[in-house]
Design a protein around this motif. Structure first.
Motif, PDB file in Angstrom:
ATOM      1  N   LEU A   1      -8.946  -5.724  -8.023  1.00 23.82           N
ATOM      2  CA  LEU A   1      -8.378  -4.984  -9.146  1.00 23.82           C
ATOM      3  C   LEU A   1      -8.553  -3.482  -8.945  1.00 23.82           C
ATOM      4  O   LEU A   1      -7.632  -2.695  -9.197  1.00 23.82           O
ATOM      5  CB  LEU A   1      -9.071  -5.429 -10.441  1.00 23.82           C
ATOM      6  CG  LEU A   1      -8.422  -5.045 -11.768  1.00 23.82           C
ATOM      7  CD1 LEU A   1      -6.986  -5.536 -11.836  1.00 23.82           C
ATOM      8  CD2 LEU A   1      -9.230  -5.622 -12.927  1.00 23.82           C
ATOM      9  N   ALA A   2      -9.732  -3.082  -8.472  1.00 29.48           N
ATOM     10  CA  ALA A   2      -9.990  -1.657  -8.227  1.00 29.48           C
ATOM     11  C   ALA A   2      -9.082  -1.114  -7.132  1.00 29.48           C
ATOM     12  O   ALA A   2      -8.559  -0.002  -7.238  1.00 29.48           O
ATOM     13  CB  ALA A   2     -11.457  -1.457  -7.849  1.00 29.48           C
ATOM     14  N   LEU A   3      -8.873  -1.894  -6.084  1.00 32.81           N
ATOM     15  CA  LEU A   3      -7.971  -1.472  -5.018  1.00 32.81           C
ATOM     16  C   LEU A   3      -6.546  -1.333  -5.550  1.00 32.81           C
ATOM     17  O   LEU A   3      -5.837  -0.373  -5.216  1.00 32.81           O
ATOM     18  CB  LEU A   3      -8.006  -2.484  -3.870  1.00 32.81           C
ATOM     19  CG  LEU A   3      -9.202  -2.374  -2.913  1.00 32.81           C
ATOM     20  CD1 LEU A   3      -9.292  -3.603  -2.022  1.00 32.81           C
ATOM     21  CD2 LEU A   3      -9.093  -1.113  -2.054  1.00 32.81           C
ATOM     22  N   GLY A   4      -6.138  -2.278  -6.389  1.00 34.68           N
ATOM     23  CA  GLY A   4      -4.805  -2.208  -6.974  1.00 34.68           C
ATOM     24  C   GLY A   4      -4.608  -0.954  -7.794  1.00 34.68           C
ATOM     25  O   GLY A   4      -3.594  -0.248  -7.668  1.00 34.68           O
ATOM     26  N   ARG A   5      -5.577  -0.634  -8.621  1.00 38.81           N
ATOM     27  CA  ARG A   5      -5.477   0.560  -9.464  1.00 38.81           C
ATOM     28  C   ARG A   5      -5.479   1.840  -8.626  1.00 38.81           C
ATOM     29  O   ARG A   5      -4.788   2.812  -8.955  1.00 38.81           O
ATOM     30  CB  ARG A   5      -6.641   0.574 -10.457  1.00 38.81           C
ATOM     31  CG  ARG A   5      -6.496  -0.469 -11.562  1.00 38.81           C
ATOM     32  CD  ARG A   5      -7.731  -0.564 -12.417  1.00 38.81           C
ATOM     33  NE  ARG A   5      -7.529  -1.509 -13.520  1.00 38.81           N
ATOM     34  CZ  ARG A   5      -8.509  -2.080 -14.199  1.00 38.81           C
ATOM     35  NH1 ARG A   5      -9.776  -1.799 -13.889  1.00 38.81           N
ATOM     36  NH2 ARG A   5      -8.245  -2.917 -15.187  1.00 38.81           N
TER      37      ARG A   5
ATOM     38  N   TYR B   1      -4.474   2.139  -5.414  1.00 40.00           N
ATOM     39  CA  TYR B   1      -3.169   2.244  -4.744  1.00 40.00           C
ATOM     40  C   TYR B   1      -2.101   2.730  -5.725  1.00 40.00           C
ATOM     41  O   TYR B   1      -1.207   3.499  -5.358  1.00 40.00           O
ATOM     42  CB  TYR B   1      -2.759   0.891  -4.166  1.00 40.00           C
ATOM     43  CG  TYR B   1      -3.321   0.613  -2.794  1.00 40.00           C
ATOM     44  CD1 TYR B   1      -3.063   1.473  -1.722  1.00 40.00           C
ATOM     45  CD2 TYR B   1      -4.098  -0.518  -2.551  1.00 40.00           C
ATOM     46  CE1 TYR B   1      -3.579   1.215  -0.459  1.00 40.00           C
ATOM     47  CE2 TYR B   1      -4.616  -0.786  -1.286  1.00 40.00           C
ATOM     48  CZ  TYR B   1      -4.349   0.083  -0.256  1.00 40.00           C
ATOM     49  OH  TYR B   1      -4.859  -0.161   1.002  1.00 40.00           O
ATOM     50  N   GLU B   2      -2.207   2.283  -6.970  1.00 42.91           N
ATOM     51  CA  GLU B   2      -1.255   2.722  -7.988  1.00 42.91           C
ATOM     52  C   GLU B   2      -1.366   4.228  -8.201  1.00 42.91           C
ATOM     53  O   GLU B   2      -0.360   4.942  -8.304  1.00 42.91           O
ATOM     54  CB  GLU B   2      -1.523   1.972  -9.291  1.00 42.91           C
ATOM     55  CG  GLU B   2      -0.444   2.125 -10.336  1.00 42.91           C
ATOM     56  CD  GLU B   2      -0.690   1.247 -11.543  1.00 42.91           C
ATOM     57  OE1 GLU B   2       0.111   1.338 -12.484  1.00 42.91           O
ATOM     58  OE2 GLU B   2      -1.679   0.482 -11.553  1.00 42.91           O
ATOM     59  N   LYS B   3      -2.595   4.736  -8.261  1.00 40.82           N
ATOM     60  CA  LYS B   3      -2.808   6.176  -8.422  1.00 40.82           C
ATOM     61  C   LYS B   3      -2.266   6.958  -7.223  1.00 40.82           C
ATOM     62  O   LYS B   3      -1.833   8.104  -7.370  1.00 40.82           O
ATOM     63  CB  LYS B   3      -4.300   6.469  -8.593  1.00 40.82           C
ATOM     64  CG  LYS B   3      -4.891   6.012  -9.920  1.00 40.82           C
ATOM     65  CD  LYS B   3      -4.398   6.882 -11.059  1.00 40.82           C
ATOM     66  CE  LYS B   3      -5.130   6.558 -12.345  1.00 40.82           C
ATOM     67  NZ  LYS B   3      -4.630   7.385 -13.482  1.00 40.82           N
ATOM     68  N   LEU B   4      -2.307   6.336  -6.053  1.00 44.25           N
ATOM     69  CA  LEU B   4      -1.835   7.000  -4.829  1.00 44.25           C
ATOM     70  C   LEU B   4      -0.323   6.872  -4.654  1.00 44.25           C
ATOM     71  O   LEU B   4       0.227   7.314  -3.646  1.00 44.25           O
ATOM     72  CB  LEU B   4      -2.561   6.409  -3.614  1.00 44.25           C
ATOM     73  CG  LEU B   4      -4.044   6.781  -3.476  1.00 44.25           C
ATOM     74  CD1 LEU B   4      -4.712   5.931  -2.410  1.00 44.25           C
ATOM     75  CD2 LEU B   4      -4.195   8.264  -3.144  1.00 44.25           C
ATOM     76  N   GLY B   5       0.345   6.245  -5.643  1.00 44.47           N
ATOM     77  CA  GLY B   5       1.792   6.105  -5.571  1.00 44.47           C
ATOM     78  C   GLY B   5       2.254   5.074  -4.561  1.00 44.47           C
ATOM     79  O   GLY B   5       3.310   5.229  -3.944  1.00 44.47           O
ATOM     80  N   LYS B   6       1.467   3.992  -4.392  1.00 44.06           N
ATOM     81  CA  LYS B   6       1.816   2.915  -3.470  1.00 44.06           C
ATOM     82  C   LYS B   6       1.896   1.598  -4.236  1.00 44.06           C
ATOM     83  O   LYS B   6       0.997   0.750  -4.135  1.00 44.06           O
ATOM     84  CB  LYS B   6       0.788   2.834  -2.330  1.00 44.06           C
ATOM     85  CG  LYS B   6       0.714   4.115  -1.495  1.00 44.06           C
ATOM     86  CD  LYS B   6      -0.332   4.030  -0.402  1.00 44.06           C
ATOM     87  CE  LYS B   6      -0.372   5.323   0.412  1.00 44.06           C
ATOM     88  NZ  LYS B   6      -1.392   5.272   1.489  1.00 44.06           N
ATOM     89  N   PRO B   7       2.968   1.424  -5.030  1.00 47.02           N
ATOM     90  CA  PRO B   7       3.064   0.251  -5.909  1.00 47.02           C
ATOM     91  C   PRO B   7       3.100  -1.078  -5.170  1.00 47.02           C
ATOM     92  O   PRO B   7       2.597  -2.084  -5.686  1.00 47.02           O
ATOM     93  CB  PRO B   7       4.372   0.495  -6.680  1.00 47.02           C
ATOM     94  CG  PRO B   7       5.153   1.433  -5.834  1.00 47.02           C
ATOM     95  CD  PRO B   7       4.146   2.310  -5.154  1.00 47.02           C
ATOM     96  N   GLY B   8       3.688  -1.108  -3.969  1.00 45.63           N
ATOM     97  CA  GLY B   8       3.744  -2.357  -3.219  1.00 45.63           C
ATOM     98  C   GLY B   8       2.348  -2.869  -2.877  1.00 45.63           C
ATOM     99  O   GLY B   8       2.025  -4.045  -3.094  1.00 45.63           O
ATOM    100  N   LEU B   9       1.497  -1.982  -2.355  1.00 43.34           N
ATOM    101  CA  LEU B   9       0.120  -2.366  -2.025  1.00 43.34           C
ATOM    102  C   LEU B   9      -0.684  -2.636  -3.288  1.00 43.34           C
ATOM    103  O   LEU B   9      -1.574  -3.500  -3.300  1.00 43.34           O
ATOM    104  CB  LEU B   9      -0.541  -1.257  -1.202  1.00 43.34           C
ATOM    105  CG  LEU B   9      -0.005  -1.093   0.218  1.00 43.34           C
ATOM    106  CD1 LEU B   9      -0.543   0.171   0.866  1.00 43.34           C
ATOM    107  CD2 LEU B   9      -0.362  -2.310   1.060  1.00 43.34           C
ATOM    108  N   ALA B  10      -0.370  -1.913  -4.357  1.00 36.66           N
ATOM    109  CA  ALA B  10      -1.040  -2.168  -5.632  1.00 36.66           C
ATOM    110  C   ALA B  10      -0.746  -3.583  -6.113  1.00 36.66           C
ATOM    111  O   ALA B  10      -1.653  -4.313  -6.547  1.00 36.66           O
ATOM    112  CB  ALA B  10      -0.591  -1.152  -6.674  1.00 36.66           C
ATOM    113  N   LEU B  11       0.509  -4.007  -6.017  1.00 37.85           N
ATOM    114  CA  LEU B  11       0.896  -5.351  -6.449  1.00 37.85           C
ATOM    115  C   LEU B  11       0.203  -6.434  -5.623  1.00 37.85           C
ATOM    116  O   LEU B  11      -0.210  -7.464  -6.169  1.00 37.85           O
ATOM    117  CB  LEU B  11       2.407  -5.516  -6.361  1.00 37.85           C
ATOM    118  CG  LEU B  11       3.203  -5.032  -7.570  1.00 37.85           C
ATOM    119  CD1 LEU B  11       4.693  -5.052  -7.271  1.00 37.85           C
ATOM    120  CD2 LEU B  11       2.894  -5.887  -8.796  1.00 37.85           C
TER     121      LEU B  11
END
Length: 265
Positions: free
Chosen positions: A136-140, A142-152
């Motif tokens: 979950l932390a990695l997802g969040r 990646y989301e902050k870094l503008g990488k939605p695919g890796l976040a998902l």
């Protein structure tokens, strides 16, 4: 601090510090002083004592690691997340890779907005022992870094352990997942995630998101009709392009194709 009364321990410890000769003695006294100040709620003085303990010449690596880690927690309490991340980093240099400290450094970096560093720390913690929390932390991050695919990818891994989350944590998880899927134009999955969030607690804003998805899907079907292929509202709005009414003849007045560029978590 054998008496168990921090306020009464401070003065004798300060006296002992002035009389101390050997480095090992000073480290131990600084640590006891830090604990006393922390017990009294004086976090600033506790942080200073932890810093002095870590800087003592000849201090053992274990003592340096403990002092730096404790300094990191004190600085976190004071809101100095950048300083905390650095202190946890020094603790890792002295102690070697310890998952507890790696996670503390990751959370401090995330709170400081140092997302690249946070990602590095969270990834290291996940490599040491993967858990729902690290996914979950990695997802969040990646989301902050503008990488939605890796976040998902990481959100989907975290979904396997969702039963262990509290109801509020589950609701926030489904909200974040829904927004990510909406941003990827996966509207069916987004609607399902928002629906799950609603079952965990009604929120009119979430209900509005579901209405927006229905409008987007309905409009997309309209734009697929002959003569509607050139409607720019039928495609994703380029970043930075202003939202404006669709002027294509025959386009539904409720056209809201670009809402996916507006709704963010």
């Amino acid at each position: 601090m054998g008496s168990g009364k921090p306020a009464e321990a401070v003065a004798p410890l300060q006296t002992a510090l002035r009389l101390a000769v050997y480095p090992g003695e000073k480290v131990n006294i600084f640590m006891q002083l830090a604990q006393a100040y922390a017990a009294l709620g004086d976090t600033a003085k506790a942080a200073k004592a932890w810093r002095q303990a870590a800087a003592c010449p000849g201090a053992a690596r274990e003592d340096v690691a403990l002092a730096e880690e404790s300094l990191g927690y004190a600085l976190t309490d004071m809101g100095d997340h950048v300083g905390a991340e650095r202190a946890f980093g020094r603790a890792l240099e002295a102690a070697g890779p310890r998952r507890r400290i790696v996670l503390a450094a990751a959370h401090a970096a995330y709170a400081a907005g140092l997302y690249e560093k946070a990602l590095e720390h969270f990834a290291q913690a996940a490599a040491m022992h993967p858990t729902t929390d690290t996914s979950l932390a990695l997802g969040r991050t990646y989301e902050k870094l503008g990488k939605p695919g890796l976040a998902l990818v990481n959100y989907r891994q975290a979904a396997q352990g969702i039963a262990a989350m509290s109801q509020e944590e589950q609701r926030k998880f489904y909200l974040s997942l829904g927004f990510l899927q909406m941003g990827q134009a996966d509207y069916a999955a987004a609607a399902e995630a928002f629906g799950q969030a609603l079952t965990l607690g009604y929120d009119p804003a979430v209900n509005s998101c579901i209405d927006d998805i229905r409008a987007i899907r309905a409009t997309s079907r309209s734009h697929d009709r002959p003569g509607m292929r050139n409607c720019w509202r039928g495609r994703r709005r380029p970043p930075g392009r202003p939202l404006r009414p669709c002027r294509t003849k025959g386009c539904p007045s409720a056209c809201r194709c670009s809402v996916l560029q507006i709704w963010r978590p």
